[in-house]
Design a protein around this motif. Structure first.
Motif, mmCIF file in Angstrom:
data_model
loop_
_atom_site.group_PDB
_atom_site.id
_atom_site.type_symbol
_atom_site.label_atom_id
_atom_site.label_comp_id
_atom_site.label_asym_id
_atom_site.label_seq_id
_atom_site.Cartn_x
_atom_site.Cartn_y
_atom_site.Cartn_z
ATOM 1 N N MET A 210 0.839 -1.188 0.000
ATOM 2 C CA MET A 210 0.000 0.000 0.000
ATOM 3 C C MET A 210 0.877 1.242 0.000
ATOM 4 N N CYS A 211 0.464 2.265 -0.709
ATOM 5 C CA CYS A 211 1.206 3.522 -0.750
ATOM 6 C C CYS A 211 0.325 4.636 -0.179
ATOM 7 N N PHE A 212 0.956 5.534 0.521
ATOM 8 C CA PHE A 212 0.246 6.659 1.115
ATOM 9 C C PHE A 212 0.980 7.941 0.771
ATOM 10 N N SER A 213 0.247 8.994 0.477
ATOM 11 C CA SER A 213 0.829 10.316 0.287
ATOM 12 C C SER A 213 0.662 11.102 1.579
ATOM 13 N N PHE A 214 1.763 11.642 2.078
ATOM 14 C CA PHE A 214 1.725 12.397 3.334
ATOM 15 C C PHE A 214 1.791 13.894 3.033
ATOM 16 N N LEU A 215 0.910 14.653 3.668
ATOM 17 C CA LEU A 215 1.021 16.106 3.598
ATOM 18 C C LEU A 215 2.208 16.552 4.423
ATOM 19 N N LEU A 216 2.833 17.648 4.022
ATOM 20 C CA LEU A 216 3.956 18.171 4.784
ATOM 21 C C LEU A 216 3.510 18.508 6.200
ATOM 22 N N ALA A 217 4.249 18.008 7.168
ATOM 23 C CA ALA A 217 3.891 18.226 8.570
ATOM 24 C C ALA A 217 4.726 19.354 9.143
ATOM 25 N N ASN A 218 4.285 19.887 10.289
ATOM 26 C CA ASN A 218 5.081 20.879 10.986
ATOM 27 C C ASN A 218 6.350 20.218 11.511
ATOM 28 N N PRO A 219 7.424 20.999 11.717
ATOM 29 C CA PRO A 219 8.644 20.412 12.275
ATOM 30 C C PRO A 219 8.331 19.700 13.583
ATOM 31 N N PRO A 220 8.920 18.528 13.810
ATOM 32 C CA PRO A 220 8.590 17.746 15.007
ATOM 33 C C PRO A 220 9.186 18.365 16.262
ATOM 34 N N VAL A 221 8.623 17.967 17.384
ATOM 35 C CA VAL A 221 9.180 18.318 18.686
ATOM 36 C C VAL A 221 9.542 17.023 19.391
ATOM 37 N N PHE A 222 10.510 17.080 20.305
ATOM 38 C CA PHE A 222 10.912 15.886 21.022
ATOM 39 C C PHE A 222 9.814 15.457 21.995
ATOM 40 N N GLY A 223 9.483 14.179 21.970
ATOM 41 C CA GLY A 223 8.451 13.638 22.836
ATOM 42 C C GLY A 223 8.050 12.264 22.356
ATOM 43 N N PRO A 224 7.208 11.572 23.096
ATOM 44 C CA PRO A 224 6.762 10.239 22.685
ATOM 45 C C PRO A 224 6.047 10.288 21.336
ATOM 46 N N SER A 225 6.284 9.278 20.505
ATOM 47 C CA SER A 225 5.586 9.183 19.230
ATOM 48 C C SER A 225 4.092 9.020 19.463
ATOM 49 N N LYS A 226 3.306 9.714 18.681
ATOM 50 C CA LYS A 226 1.854 9.613 18.768
ATOM 51 C C LYS A 226 1.281 8.676 17.709
ATOM 52 N N GLN A 227 2.154 8.170 16.841
ATOM 53 C CA GLN A 227 1.710 7.250 15.787
ATOM 54 C C GLN A 227 2.684 6.079 15.678
ATOM 55 N N LEU A 228 2.883 5.394 16.797
ATOM 56 C CA LEU A 228 3.780 4.249 16.813
ATOM 57 C C LEU A 228 3.090 3.055 16.156
ATOM 58 N N ASP A 229 3.826 2.352 15.308
ATOM 59 C CA ASP A 229 3.217 1.337 14.445
ATOM 60 C C ASP A 229 4.098 0.089 14.387
ATOM 61 N N ILE A 230 3.497 -0.952 13.859
ATOM 62 C CA ILE A 230 4.232 -2.178 13.547
ATOM 63 C C ILE A 230 4.319 -2.315 12.033
ATOM 64 N N GLU A 231 5.216 -3.171 11.572
ATOM 65 C CA GLU A 231 5.186 -3.609 10.182
ATOM 66 C C GLU A 231 5.416 -5.108 10.165
ATOM 67 N N LEU A 232 4.448 -5.823 9.614
ATOM 68 C CA LEU A 232 4.567 -7.259 9.441
ATOM 69 C C LEU A 232 5.534 -7.543 8.297
ATOM 70 N N GLU A 233 6.659 -8.151 8.636
ATOM 71 C CA GLU A 233 7.651 -8.480 7.629
ATOM 72 C C GLU A 233 8.233 -9.861 7.910
ATOM 73 N N MET A 234 8.941 -10.394 6.931
ATOM 74 C CA MET A 234 9.833 -11.523 7.141
ATOM 75 C C MET A 234 11.214 -11.100 6.666
ATOM 76 N N ALA A 235 12.213 -11.879 7.016
ATOM 77 C CA ALA A 235 13.578 -11.539 6.623
ATOM 78 C C ALA A 235 14.355 -12.822 6.421
ATOM 79 N N PHE A 236 15.428 -12.733 5.636
ATOM 80 C CA PHE A 236 16.273 -13.912 5.430
ATOM 81 C C PHE A 236 17.720 -13.599 5.791
ATOM 82 N N PHE A 237 18.382 -14.621 6.317
ATOM 83 C CA PHE A 237 19.797 -14.525 6.637
ATOM 84 C C PHE A 237 20.625 -15.007 5.457
ATOM 85 N N VAL A 238 21.666 -14.247 5.147
ATOM 86 C CA VAL A 238 22.618 -14.662 4.129
ATOM 87 C C VAL A 238 23.439 -15.828 4.676
#
Length: 241
Positions: free
Chosen positions: A1-29
């Protein structure tokens, strides 16, 4: 899925308000290559040892701000979780499936006719603090990946980049065609515009402190399963400075 993000205001230091997961797999060489010598697609499988489940934790609010011009950087570099067992490719070969038909056809160095797509059932569950049971928020499958691991490794090394035994290459988000198969909360909540129902009156758009996230997966044969162990993590409160 692709999403277009509008330009956001410069961030401030603090806890993330949009913490997320990503379901992935990975392989070892397994076996690497020498600097300057690409791994050809015809032999890429000889360099892939085995697979794990992977959670590419992502802070979407940071990612939205830094996406142009850096791309994903600080929004993703703070944590990665993998499952405890590395399943060798030999154990997964009985579950191989035909590759997805790719249109347009890839460049010659990425073409291969041998099947290297795998039927691996994948699940993401979330249990909020105080919830009696975890809720399954995603049911997906590794077979939905457009590019194969052979293509990934051939492309990564085509310019002569060397890989070494133990290097880990991740798949990217594994999202299927149905809403329940979307592999991130960004997609499941449509960037926070709708709630994900966890049952018992609990909903989420993104993660909260105290949430337990678990990714599980298995291949299933006649009377047996091949699993990876659980890829788990708990969200703790951010450190304040």
């Amino acid at each position: 899925m692709c999403f277009s993000f509008l330009l956001a205001n410069p961030p401030v230091f603090g806890p993330s308000k949009q913490l997320d997961i990503e379901l992935e797999m990975a392989f070892f060489v397994g076996g690497g290559n020498r600097l300057g010598e690409p791994i050809p697609i015809e032999r890429a499988h000889e360099h892939i040892f085995g697979m794990v489940l992977m959670n590419d934790w992502s802070a979407r609010d940071i990612q939205a701000w830094e996406y142009v011009p850096l791309g994903p950087f600080l929004g993703k570099n703070f944590g990665t979780t993998i499952s405890p067992w590395v399943v060798p490719m030999e154990a997964l070969l009985p579950f191989v499936e035909p590759n997805i038909v790719q249109e347009p056809e890839p460049l010659p160095y990425l073409r291969h006719d041998d099947a290297y797509t795998f039927n691996i059932n994948l699940f993401v569950s979330l249990k909020g603090e105080g919830m009696a049971e975890a809720a399954t928020i995603c049911k997906s499958n590794f077979k939905y990946m457009y590019w194969t691991m052979k293509q990934q490794l051939a492309h990564h090394t085509v310019n002569g980049c060397n890989v070494r035994p133990g290097d880990l290459l991740a798949s990217g988000t594994i999202s299927g065609p149905d809403p329940e198969s979307f592999g991130s909360m960004l997609e499941l909540s449509w960037r926070g515009s709708k709630s994900i129902d966890l049952g018992a009156g609990e909903t989420r758009t993104f993660l909260k402190d105290g949430d337990d996230v678990s990714i599980t997966g298995y291949c299933e044969g006649a009377g047996y399963r091949v699993g990876f162990g659980a890829c788990t993590g708990t969200i703790l409160p951010a450190l304040q400075h």
